[in-house]
Design an enzyme around this catalytic site. Structure first.
Site, mmCIF file in Angstrom:
data_model
loop_
_atom_site.group_PDB
_atom_site.id
_atom_site.type_symbol
_atom_site.label_atom_id
_atom_site.label_comp_id
_atom_site.label_asym_id
_atom_site.label_seq_id
_atom_site.Cartn_x
_atom_site.Cartn_y
_atom_site.Cartn_z
ATOM 1 N N CYS A 1 -5.178 -23.230 -25.710
ATOM 2 C CA CYS A 1 -5.492 -24.457 -26.444
ATOM 3 C C CYS A 1 -4.301 -25.393 -26.271
ATOM 4 O O CYS A 1 -3.327 -25.044 -25.608
ATOM 5 C CB CYS A 1 -5.857 -24.200 -27.904
ATOM 6 N N CYS B 1 -8.743 -27.786 -24.602
ATOM 7 C CA CYS B 1 -7.660 -28.357 -23.790
ATOM 8 C C CYS B 1 -8.205 -29.129 -22.604
ATOM 9 O O CYS B 1 -7.444 -29.679 -21.810
ATOM 10 C CB CYS B 1 -6.641 -27.308 -23.355
ATOM 11 N N CYS C 1 -6.169 -27.377 -17.964
ATOM 12 C CA CYS C 1 -6.084 -26.006 -17.457
ATOM 13 C C CYS C 1 -6.229 -25.997 -15.947
ATOM 14 O O CYS C 1 -7.205 -26.541 -15.433
ATOM 15 C CB CYS C 1 -7.236 -25.187 -18.028
#
Length: 140
Positions: free
Chosen positions: A14, A88, A92
């Site tokens: 996150c 997020c 990533c």
């Protein structure tokens, strides 16, 4: 005696690595009883774990007071079989051959423990579902 199959590895990500991903990693560690390698990280880690998340997990009998937010690294993603993102978005890194899941969960940042409890409970249910998908019996 045959060699043990390699443990699957799961990375929870996150933004701040202070709430959702910490709770998910703690549940997976607790429920998998060392049958899964567990990591958590954040794209912009906070200074400390959310106190409401710590309190909510303590109510569930899991102590995360010693945990600290960690920065997301490319190496952590590459070393993981399953990468679970929690709000997020595109921060990533994506690698071929990895399994990616995106869990839409409310952000506990700035919330009191009353608001964090339902998030904690949803995370526990999702972690139990993940264990079932991995073919690993929950120990608790």
């Amino acid at each position: 005696m045959s060699p043990a199959a390699p443990r699957p590895s799961v990375l929870f990500v996150c933004v701040h690595n202070a709430g959702r991903s910490q709770m998910a990693a703690a549940f997976l560690t607790h429920l998998a009883d060392d049958q899964v390698e567990v990591r958590s990280a954040g794209s912009a880690p906070a200074d400390s774990v959310n106190p409401a998340a710590v309190a909510a997990m303590a109510e569930a009998g899991i102590d995360i007071t010693a945990e600290t937010p960690k920065i997301l690294t490319t190496e952590a993603v590459q070393a993981s079989d399953v990468v679970i993102t929690m709000g997020c978005g595109d921060t990533c890194p994506v690698f071929p051959g990895k399994r990616y899941l995106d869990w839409q969960l409310d952000d506990p940042a700035g919330q009191g423990v009353d608001a964090v409890r339902p998030i904690r409970d949803e995370i526990e249910q999702r972690v139990r579902g993940l264990l079932a998908e991995l073919g690993i019996p929950a120990t608790a």
